[in-house]
Motif scaffolding. Structure first.
Motif, PDB file in Angstrom:
ATOM      1  N   ILE A 107      -3.171  11.800  -5.409  1.00 18.52           N
ATOM      2  CA  ILE A 107      -4.532  12.323  -5.424  1.00 18.52           C
ATOM      3  C   ILE A 107      -4.928  12.548  -3.970  1.00 18.52           C
ATOM      4  CG2 ILE A 107      -5.553  10.000  -5.384  1.00 18.52           C
ATOM      5  CD1 ILE A 107      -7.795  11.053  -7.162  1.00 18.52           C
ATOM      6  N   GLY A 108      -5.803  13.519  -3.727  1.00 19.71           N
ATOM      7  CA  GLY A 108      -6.213  13.813  -2.353  1.00 19.71           C
ATOM      8  C   GLY A 108      -6.425  15.306  -2.172  1.00 19.71           C
ATOM      9  N   PRO A 109      -6.705  15.743  -0.945  1.00 18.48           N
ATOM     10  CA  PRO A 109      -7.004  17.150  -0.705  1.00 18.48           C
ATOM     11  C   PRO A 109      -5.891  18.103  -1.167  1.00 18.48           C
ATOM     12  CG  PRO A 109      -7.457  15.853   1.270  1.00 18.48           C
ATOM     13  CD  PRO A 109      -6.838  14.929   0.274  1.00 18.48           C
ATOM     14  N   ALA A 151      -2.978   7.519  -3.049  1.00 20.24           N
ATOM     15  CA  ALA A 151      -4.003   8.274  -2.331  1.00 20.24           C
ATOM     16  C   ALA A 151      -3.367   8.911  -1.097  1.00 20.24           C
ATOM     17  CB  ALA A 151      -5.135   7.348  -1.922  1.00 20.24           C
ATOM     18  N   GLU A 152      -3.417  10.222  -1.024  1.00 21.38           N
ATOM     19  CA  GLU A 152      -2.852  10.957   0.115  1.00 21.38           C
ATOM     20  C   GLU A 152      -4.001  11.620   0.845  1.00 21.38           C
ATOM     21  OE1 GLU A 152       0.241  10.997   1.004  1.00 21.38           O
ATOM     22  OE2 GLU A 152       1.485  10.577  -0.765  1.00 21.38           O
ATOM     23  N   ALA A 153      -4.349  11.107   2.021  1.00 26.46           N
ATOM     24  CA  ALA A 153      -5.563  11.547   2.714  1.00 26.46           C
ATOM     25  C   ALA A 153      -5.421  12.912   3.384  1.00 26.46           C
ATOM     26  CB  ALA A 153      -5.972  10.501   3.737  1.00 26.46           C
ATOM     27  N   ILE A 210       0.843  -1.201   0.000  1.00 29.99           N
ATOM     28  CA  ILE A 210       0.000   0.000   0.000  1.00 29.99           C
ATOM     29  C   ILE A 210       0.873   1.244   0.000  1.00 29.99           C
ATOM     30  CG2 ILE A 210      -1.789   1.280   1.249  1.00 29.99           C
ATOM     31  CD1 ILE A 210      -2.550  -1.343   2.600  1.00 29.99           C
TER      32      ILE A 210
END
Lengths: 341, 380, 358
Positions: free
Chosen positions: B266-268, B293-295, B253
């Motif tokens: 991708i992310g905020p 995915a970067e939260a 992951i």
């Protein structure tokens, strides 16, 4: 009810579009202009009204559109989804909850190993997010990949409703309560330029408010919030932070802001004069958009005022409608007096 | 200079955060042939401007539409983590870190102490023979390590002062399959990719102005990127940084296979249109990538640049790298070159339409509201 | 240079009227400034004292939206002149009341980095002059492991209703200034001593080729907030913070080369920033030329206003001159009087000359 619509709408930090559309609809007839900026903030402007309008005065009210949630990071080989929290989430509240993922609202559950299969030691173990998965019922990795993409946002599948005599429950009341209040406040006229800003990305560092304030250069700023409440019975005589039903909570200090004393006093005096119940947020904890706005350019005197909300940053929160209405009443009475500071 | 040669040169040069001057000179020399203008910010970041052709429509038409030349910023950081002398004790140097270290990698590293002259040094620790069983079990804290420059105390005091900086002494080594290992490939590899992008752009037509930037002080708080972006105020900014490649004992992951392309975040932190455009260009050109995915905070220059001024649409490309923040960071030259090519293709793909798209929501909303205001006024 | 008066065993008596008792004027100023009340966000009192003190010495004095006091002294060199910003923060750490229980005891939150260990038995003072004592819950904890939520403030009230302070009221530590001769001690040396340095530099600086901005900042202890906004307004070409730093010269201290009395400390690095090498060199070279003792500082915890000024707009070469201080963030912060005087001398020398940064 707007609050209901807003609470049920989905808008995790960085993906506030659905909430924004509802808000554009709600404010467009009451403001002179509005725009959406690069980070996705909705900035609505009401021009000064009245004979003694003071031109250079600009007041910014901020309420954040985004909510905490989850982001899908990985498809497991067997079709389960891995995720990271967006914003501050205590992983202990996630077990056995339902979520909706992505644009298509794919339903999923956060399952856990049944108690029957747990060793005694496992029952005492806190499960962190990296030990949890979302089950969407996919047959395989490929099946899951066809339904959900990496980077998709998940929200809690919680439905807004009333509870008890005066309260409502739902997800994301932090800060949809502030958004709904701001919409009401924007329906009045004020003797200065009022910027109602529905901000993006508060939960990941008040990033929307920062750039919006940079563009607006407000003279003063107010953040409207749903804030921490710790009013359950306790053995010791210590701070409840806020109490549900005690009126809007005024922040004198939190981790991001020392509120401007003149603005605190203005709110307190207005509440007293108009017999609106109020309370202080009795803790120096958390942070809000106001903490970022105050640091913009040459500085902006700011304050935060909030609806006390139990169980924020979890799948379901609770607030009192009277507190919510009193927040609106307090702001509507207090704002015109800002011009006299 | 080839990507590999330049990377080798940058890696073997020395410049911890705040002391990037030697690297800066090398970068300027490499940027120069491709740049219309070069400037250095007050903090020491290098900005090379390669002018674009401007809006494609006839000038009067463009003006009428409010079109101007777009500005795209592509950047990597040129500083490296390192150490700094805190005290001189009987000729041995005590030290602290500049940037984040795993202290376990420090014992027996060879270093360079940048005093009045460059001194070779060894990070020393007490020999295991004299330690108790308990002590041998524990990680040696930084406070129990020292740097030995092999000189008598008086001479050390002549040549070294408190505050002098220290870097790894490590030459780049070639591994199989076009991989190299060395120090400070984080993030000098990105600087190489930026140069590769400039090289490619020299043979392409592009309408936007391209600002190629080598930033300072990323490892100590993303400071170069924040201030450079403030100066440039771009319409789009792309940060290049390293991310963990697949390697032993790390989860699948959030990691990217080494030599297998790159990560696109991708992310905020990422503007959705910039993400879309990057992936679109990569797909169209059959360039491999993995979505990361970067939260929340990405911990890269992208995080700082996004909230500069009124907000900047930002993207992030990750170069896969093994063993981050050690002296044997491992990277694929193929990845570095490929990312340079993607960057160039991305920059060249930016047109008038994209500026409009970025501004789209805003303008449409403003127009809509103006119309409605007029309508409401009439009703009254 | 006048020599300091010998320490007395009765500092309170000695301090009753500093002017007439013959205290060194610089010590008297330090006493006045350090004893003033001013936790972060509530710096008004300090600001008024300083404004009075510098009256007539600056070309322009203003207060910005967050309360920073900005005094500009115009340069005499040809235009365009460099803008040099000096920053010292007026605020001190303290506490703020979050709850008053039925018996009138106040619970509180810290303002800035307050060590619980330093509080028990100490006193604090509120804006209205009320003095409180820090007490602790005895049951289930020992004095060494005490945490802030096990401490309370006793203002002598008997119930919630007769408490002379309320929720949201801030307080600062309450301690007198003590003159120990070469060393002086007081609360809030961090960073009123920086304010004293700026005041004196402003007074002593006959002329400078540069426009010098003496900025007395607010809210440093809660996140460099005043420096963030004032630097944006001033837009300096060069920024220097004047603040305190820790030392490594007490028994079993952490490794740190800085010592009391060895001269002002020129910062190389702290936890928040790396000083611009050119600013560091400018300070060191000037000290050498003027034969002022100095030492280099590498601090592993904490930072100063310089961090905020450094990243203003497109970036500002920034550094920091530190006054070595023992027991930082306690009610008894100690500095060396010679270090104070040398800090002033060094900055006057720096500002008096043509500055070139490269």
């Amino acid at each position: 009810m707007l609050l209901e619509k807003l609470s049920n709408a989905r808008g995790v930090s960085g993906n506030e579009g659905e909430v924004r559309e509802i808000l554009i609809d709600a404010v467009k007839d009451h403001v002179d202009e509005y725009r959406v900026d690069t980070l996705g903030n909705l900035i609505a402007r009401k021009k000064a009204k009245g004979a003694r309008a003071r031109k250079p005065l600009r007041v910014m009210l901020a309420a954040h559109m985004d909510e905490i949630g989850l982001m899908i990071t990985h498809h497991d080989s067997n079709g389960y989804l891995r995720f990271d929290p967006v914003g501050g989430i205590d992983a202990r509240v996630l077990l056995s909850k339902t979520v909706l993922i992505g644009k298509d609202k794919v339903p999923g559950v956060i399952g856990v190993k049944p108690i029957h299969l747990l060793k005694a030691s496992e029952r005492q173990q806190v499960l962190e997010t990296d030990a949890l998965t979302i089950d969407i019922g996919a047959k395989s990795k490929e099946d899951a990949q066809g339904l959900v993409k990496i980077g998709d946002y998940a929200t809690f599948a919680t439905t807004f409703s009333s509870i008890g005599t005066d309260c409502v429950k739902g997800k994301a009341l932090d800060d949809r309560a502030g958004c709904a209040a701001l919409v009401e406040i924007l329906k009045r006229d004020y003797p200065f330029d009022l910027y109602g800003v529905f901000t993006a990305q508060e939960e990941v560092g008040a990033r929307g408010a920062r750039v919006a304030a940079y563009a607006i250069e407000p003279t003063y700023a107010f953040a409207l919030e749903g804030t921490v409440c710790d009013d359950s019975p306790k053995k010791k005589d210590v701070s409840p932070v806020t109490r549900v039903g005690g009126g809007p909570a005024i922040t004198f200090a939190d981790n991001s802001l020392l509120s401007d004393r003149r603005l605190v006093d203005l709110l307190v005096e207005t509440a007293r004069e108009n017999k609106i119940p109020y309370q202080f947020k009795q803790a120096v904890a958390g942070g809000t958009d106001a903490g970022r706005i105050t640091l913009v350019k040459e500085g902006v005197p700011s304050v935060a005022v909030a609806v006390p909300t139990r169980y924020i940053h979890s799948p379901v929160s609770l607030l009192s409608k009277r507190d919510f209405e009193n927040l609106i009443a307090l702001m509507i009475k207090a704002l015109p007096k800002v011009a006299k500071i | 200079m080839s990507a590999k040669d330049f990377l080798k040169k940058l890696s073997e040069a020395h410049g911890v955060s705040g002391y990037e001057h030697a690297i800066r000179e090398m970068v300027i020399a490499e940027f120069k042939p491709y740049a219309d203008e070069i400037s250095v910010t007050p903090m020491g970041s290098v900005i090379a401007l390669k002018r674009g052709a401007g809006p494609s429509m006839r000038s009067t038409l463009s003006r009428a539409e409010g079109l101007r030349t777009g500005k795209v910023l592509i950047e990597g950081h040129m500083d490296e983590i390192g150490l700094m002398v805190t005290e001189i004790e009987q000729g041995f140097l005590r030290f602290t870190q500049v940037g984040g270290f795993d202290v376990r990698v420090l014992p027996s590293q060879e270093v360079i102490v940048h005093g009045k002259q460059k001194l070779r040094g060894i990070i020393g620790a007490r020999p295991p023979h004299v330690l108790t069983a308990d002590e041998r079990e524990k990680v040696i804290p930084m406070s129990d390590l020292w740097i030995d420059v092999g000189l008598p105390e008086a001479r050390v005091r002549e040549l070294v002062q408190v505050g002098d900086w220290i870097t790894y002494a490590r030459d780049v080594i070639d591994l199989k399959n076009n991989l190299v290992a060395g120090k400070s490939l984080d993030d000098r590899a990105a600087v190489v990719s930026v140069v590769e992008a400039l090289k490619s752009l020299a043979t392409m037509k592009h309408t936007w102005d391209v600002y190629a930037v080598a930033n300072v002080q990323e490892e100590v708080g993303l400071k170069g990127a924040q201030t450079s972006a403030f100066r440039i105020n771009p319409d789009v900014a792309i940060a290049l940084d390293v991310s963990h490649a697949e390697q032993p004992n790390t989860p699948e992951i959030g990691t990217v296979p080494l030599g297998g392309g790159m990560g696109i975040a991708i992310g905020p932190n990422i503007h959705p249109l910039v993400y879309e455009k990057l992936t679109e260009v990569a797909k169209a050109n059959e360039i491999a990538f993995k979505v990361l995915a970067e939260a929340g905070a990405t911990g890269t220059d992208a995080w700082a640049m996004q909230v500069v001024r009124e907000g900047i649409p930002t993207g992030l490309i990750d170069i896969p790298l093994r063993y981050m923040h050690t002296s044997v960071e491992t990277i694929s030259i193929t990845d570095v070159e490929r990312i340079g090519r993607l960057l160039a293709l991305f920059c060249a793909s930016l047109d008038d339409k994209f500026i409009k798209q970025l501004r789209g929501e805003t303008e449409e909303a403003t127009r809509k509201s103006a119309k409605e205001t007029r309508k409401n006024a009439k009703k009254k | 240079m006048a020599t300091a008066k010998k320490a007395t065993h009765f500092p309170l008596l000695d301090n009753d009227d500093p002017q007439s008792s013959g205290m060194h004027p610089l010590k008297a100023l330090t006493k006045r400034i350090t004893e003033a009340y001013g936790p972060s966000g509530y710096e008004q009192g300090v600001r008024e004292l300083i404004r009075d003190e510098i009256k007539g010495f600056a070309d322009e004095v203003r207060v910005d939206a967050l309360g920073n006091l900005i005094a500009r002294k115009k340069g005499t060199g040809p235009t365009p002149r460099k803008k040099v910003m000096l920053a010292a923060h007026m605020d001190e750490i303290g506490v703020i009341v979050t709850h008053i229980d039925e018996k009138g005891f106040a619970r509180f939150a810290p303002i800035g980095g307050v060590y619980p260990l330093t509080l028990f038995g100490q006193r604090c003072r509120f804006a209205n002059g009320v003095v409180g004592v820090f007490g602790r819950e005895i049951k289930d904890s020992t004095a060494t492991e005490v945490t802030l939520n096990k401490l309370f403030i006793d203002v002598g009230a008997t119930s919630k209703d007769d408490a002379p302070v309320g929720v949201g009221d801030p307080a600062g530590f309450w301690r007198d200034f003590s003159d120990l001769g070469n060393r002086i001690v007081s609360k809030a040396m961090d960073d009123r001593i920086g304010c004293v340095v700026l005041i004196e530099v402003l007074k002593q600086l006959k002329k400078s080729p540069h426009d010098v901005y003496f900025v007395f900042t607010v809210q440093e202890e809660v996140g460099l907030r005043g420096a963030t906004t004032s630097a944006y307004g001033v837009q300096p070409d060069l920024a220097i913070a004047v603040d305190v730093t820790g030392t490594g010269d007490t028994p079993e201290a952490n490794t740190m080369a800085v010592q009391l009395g060895k001269g002002p400390a020129i910062k190389v690095k702290d936890a928040g920033m790396l000083a611009h090498p050119a600013v560091k060199n400018l300070l060191a070279e000037t000290a050498k030329e003027a034969k002022i003792p100095y030492q280099f500082e590498v601090l592993t915890g904490g930072t100063t206003d310089a961090m905020a000024m450094q990243t203003t707009r497109e970036g500002v070469p920034a550094g920091c001159l530190s006054v070595p201080t023992r027991y930082v963030h306690t009610p008894s912060e100690m500095i060396d009087f010679n270090d104070l005087q040398n800090s002033i001398k060094l900055l006057v020398a720096v500002l008096g000359k043509q500055i070139k940064l490269d």
